[in-house]
Design a protein around this motif. Structure first.
Motif, PDB file in Angstrom:
ATOM      1  N   ASN A  92      62.353  78.612 -53.707  1.00  0.00           N
ATOM      2  CA  ASN A  92      62.312  79.931 -54.331  1.00  0.00           C
ATOM      3  C   ASN A  92      63.408  80.841 -53.773  1.00  0.00           C
ATOM      4  O   ASN A  92      63.234  82.058 -53.652  1.00  0.00           O
ATOM      5  CB  ASN A  92      60.929  80.579 -54.199  1.00  0.00           C
ATOM      6  N   ASN A 146      57.522  81.872 -44.474  1.00  0.00           N
ATOM      7  CA  ASN A 146      56.794  81.522 -45.695  1.00  0.00           C
ATOM      8  C   ASN A 146      56.223  82.813 -46.291  1.00  0.00           C
ATOM      9  O   ASN A 146      55.442  83.509 -45.663  1.00  0.00           O
ATOM     10  CB  ASN A 146      55.683  80.518 -45.412  1.00  0.00           C
ATOM     11  N   LYS A 156      59.229  80.051 -50.112  1.00  0.00           N
ATOM     12  CA  LYS A 156      58.212  79.031 -49.801  1.00  0.00           C
ATOM     13  C   LYS A 156      58.846  78.131 -48.771  1.00  0.00           C
ATOM     14  O   LYS A 156      59.875  77.493 -49.029  1.00  0.00           O
ATOM     15  CB  LYS A 156      57.836  78.261 -51.062  1.00  0.00           C
TER      16      LYS A 156
END
Length: 163
Positions: A92, A146, A156
């Motif tokens: 991401n 995270n 992520k």
């Protein structure tokens, strides 16, 4: 599974044979073999697929080595006390982020031995890998990065399968 495996690799060139290795219950063990008609097809498959996610599994592709050659390499590696890297899979990512910026983001948690954003035509594919020489640094980075927002995107971050 075997047909999907064949279909995935056949788009890079003529496949002479392919096989997904299974256990005694017929369940895939997580690896397989593809024999191409040309070296160029094999190189293209490695270039395009190595490090990608296929069916939610990180793919690692390399040329096959005969068992005796592999055994010599294993013995040499076990005697050399080679340092282990602890790799993180980071997804991401903003599409404008490069490897240097990824390294900068994660270097605050310790010595980064490598950082690589996977690219396609000079544009980020949205994921990459960061490696540390210390498992402690890797665990801290996972716990703090995270969900961390970079460019309006929550990262992520997880330990890679090879860590």
């Amino acid at each position: 599974m075997t047909l999907l495996f064949y279909d995935t690799f056949s788009c890079f060139g003529e496949v002479l044979s392919s096989r997904v290795v299974c256990d005694s219950n017929g369940e895939p063990k997580g690896y397989g073999f593809v024999h191409y008609a040309t070296l160029e097809a094999a190189e293209l498959a490695i270039k395009k697929l190595d490090g990608m996610l296929l069916n939610d599994h990180l793919v690692s592709i390399s040329h096959h080595k005969p068992y005796k050659e592999w055994q010599v390499d294993q013995n040499a590696n076990s005697k050399s006390c080679r340092k282990k890297d602890y790799s993180l899979y980071v997804s991401n990512l903003p599409y404008n982020l490069d490897s240097d910026e990824l390294c900068s983001l994660f270097s605050v948690f310790g010595n980064v031995t490598s950082a690589k954003v996977m690219m396609n035509n000079r544009r980020s594919r949205g994921y990459g890998f960061v490696s540390y020489s210390s498992i402690n640094n890797a665990i801290i980075a996972v716990s703090l990065m995270n969900g961390y927002i970079v460019g309006n995107r929550p990262l992520k971050v997880a330990l890679s399968h090879n860590a």
